[in-house]
Design a protein around this motif. Structure first.
Motif, mmCIF file in Angstrom:
data_model
loop_
_atom_site.group_PDB
_atom_site.id
_atom_site.type_symbol
_atom_site.label_atom_id
_atom_site.label_comp_id
_atom_site.label_asym_id
_atom_site.label_seq_id
_atom_site.Cartn_x
_atom_site.Cartn_y
_atom_site.Cartn_z
ATOM 1 N N ILE A 30 0.839 -1.195 0.000
ATOM 2 C CA ILE A 30 0.000 0.000 0.000
ATOM 3 C C ILE A 30 0.876 1.248 0.000
ATOM 4 N N GLY A 31 0.580 2.187 -0.889
ATOM 5 C CA GLY A 31 1.267 3.473 -0.904
ATOM 6 C C GLY A 31 0.316 4.551 -0.416
ATOM 7 N N ALA A 32 0.767 5.396 0.496
ATOM 8 C CA ALA A 32 -0.135 6.395 1.066
ATOM 9 C C ALA A 32 0.584 7.704 1.361
ATOM 10 N N SER A 33 -0.177 8.785 1.326
ATOM 11 C CA SER A 33 0.343 10.101 1.696
ATOM 12 C C SER A 33 0.700 10.112 3.179
ATOM 13 N N GLU A 34 1.707 10.907 3.532
ATOM 14 C CA GLU A 34 2.142 10.985 4.928
ATOM 15 C C GLU A 34 0.990 11.343 5.854
ATOM 16 N N SER A 35 0.185 12.321 5.468
ATOM 17 C CA SER A 35 -0.925 12.764 6.331
ATOM 18 C C SER A 35 -1.941 11.656 6.557
ATOM 19 N N ILE A 36 -2.187 10.840 5.525
ATOM 20 C CA ILE A 36 -3.133 9.735 5.646
ATOM 21 C C ILE A 36 -2.600 8.675 6.609
ATOM 22 N N ILE A 37 -1.315 8.348 6.467
ATOM 23 C CA ILE A 37 -0.717 7.326 7.328
ATOM 24 C C ILE A 37 -0.742 7.761 8.789
ATOM 25 N N VAL A 38 -0.330 8.979 9.047
ATOM 26 C CA VAL A 38 -0.175 9.439 10.428
ATOM 27 C C VAL A 38 -1.511 9.741 11.099
ATOM 28 N N TYR A 39 -2.446 10.350 10.366
ATOM 29 C CA TYR A 39 -3.660 10.860 11.004
ATOM 30 C C TYR A 39 -4.954 10.109 10.671
ATOM 31 N N ARG A 40 -4.902 9.142 9.759
ATOM 32 C CA ARG A 40 -6.147 8.471 9.382
ATOM 33 C C ARG A 40 -6.041 6.938 9.311
ATOM 34 N N LEU A 41 -4.883 6.411 8.977
ATOM 35 C CA LEU A 41 -4.802 4.993 8.627
ATOM 36 C C LEU A 41 -4.552 4.064 9.811
ATOM 37 N N GLN A 42 -4.121 4.616 10.943
ATOM 38 C CA GLN A 42 -3.777 3.757 12.073
ATOM 39 C C GLN A 42 -4.932 2.864 12.537
#
Length: 296
Positions: free
Chosen positions: A94-106
């Motif tokens: 999975i490739g994701a934007s930094e903001s998505i990983i840190v603030y949404r994907l957890q």
């Protein structure tokens, strides 16, 4: 010719490095070299040109790469042919934007890992342009990005939700609005950008250009966290998703600057290549993402 050799070849083409491939696949570099040499011996033609410490793919190597991608995709289908929902396993990238990983994907990752402990997930963080390249090359199976609406006929895109963007500055900054009327005041400020290939950077630059704002000084950082701390330290003004700066706003370390426009929003979007076979594991992960991310 073995599947593992083809996987090694594919990774060398994508990473353009034997050493990086060895690290990525957890092999010794001699193993990577051996895999490539065995393929070249069997095919009878060099697959790479060795130019000192650099390598480049030959025309035959490029042709083989296309076949290998198709073959490995088919191999993955065969491995999952009898997979049932209760016993999903395998690997997804999975490739994701930094903001998505840190603030949404957890929360998504935690719940998915809990329900599918045998799943192996590789998570890659990069800007939207580079993630798209990785999607085309097959390095990632799915991208989750925050950017303007994706319009690409080669991709299957799921638009999940909207995220508000805000202009921010340190508490001591006197600029109260980003507008044409006070462009002279803003021009004296330092504008803090994300990296050049980032969708947010392109949008921010175009926004300022359309307001005839030409700041005298700029700073550029590759991470959102670095930008946040610089803004809090009174080093300049930036534009970031509000989800990324809510903590600093709550702690009264930064403030939101208004604008003369309506709310600025980007879209959270899931994208896969239209020709990419979606494994049962990947489909289930996408389902989790759509359910969780749509709630924000």
């Amino acid at each position: 010719m073995e599947i593992r050799q083809l996987k090694t070849f594919k990774k060398v083409v994508e990473l353009k490095s034997f050493s990086k491939t060895a690290k990525e696949l957890n092999y010794g570099q001699s193993t990577v070299t051996e895999h490539i040499q065995l393929l070249e011996r069997e095919i009878g033609i060099p697959l790479f040109d060795r130019l000192g410490k650099k390598i480049s793919v030959t025309s035959v190597g490029k042709e083989l790469y296309g076949y290998v991608v198709e073959l490995l995709d088919t191999h993955e289908k065969i491995k999952n042919i009898s997979a049932d929902k209760e016993n999903l396993n395998g690997h997804i990238s999975i490739g994701a934007s930094e903001s998505i990983i840190v603030y949404r994907l957890q929360p998504v990752l935690s719940r998915f890992r809990e329900n599918y402990p045998n799943a192996n997930i590789t998570l890659i963080s990069d800007n939207c342009s580079k993630l798209r390249e990785k999607l085309y090359s097959g390095q990632v199976d799915l991208t989750i990005t925050l950017e303007p609406a994706i319009d690409n006929k080669d991709l299957v895109v799921n638009k999940v939700n909207e995220e508000l963007l805000v202009f921010i500055s340190g508490l001591g900054n006197n600029v109260d609005k980003i507008s044409v009327d006070n462009k002279d005041e803003i021009n004296k400020e330092c504008i803090i950008f994300t990296e050049k290939e980032c969708a947010l950077r392109r949008f921010f630059e175009n926004y300022l250009y359309n307001k005839s704002i030409t700041p005298r000084s700029k700073l550029e950082f590759s991470t959102i966290e670095a930008i946040k701390q610089c803004v809090a330290s009174e080093l300049g003004i930036s534009l970031l998703p509000v989800m990324c700066v809510n903590d600093l706003i709550k702690d009264k370390k930064v403030k939101i600057i208004g604008s003369e426009d309506k709310e600025i929003k980007f879209l959270t979007q899931l994208a896969s290549h239209k020709n990419k076979w979606l494994s049962p594991l990947l489909k289930e992960f996408m389902k989790y993402c759509l359910e969780s991310l749509s709630n924000f």
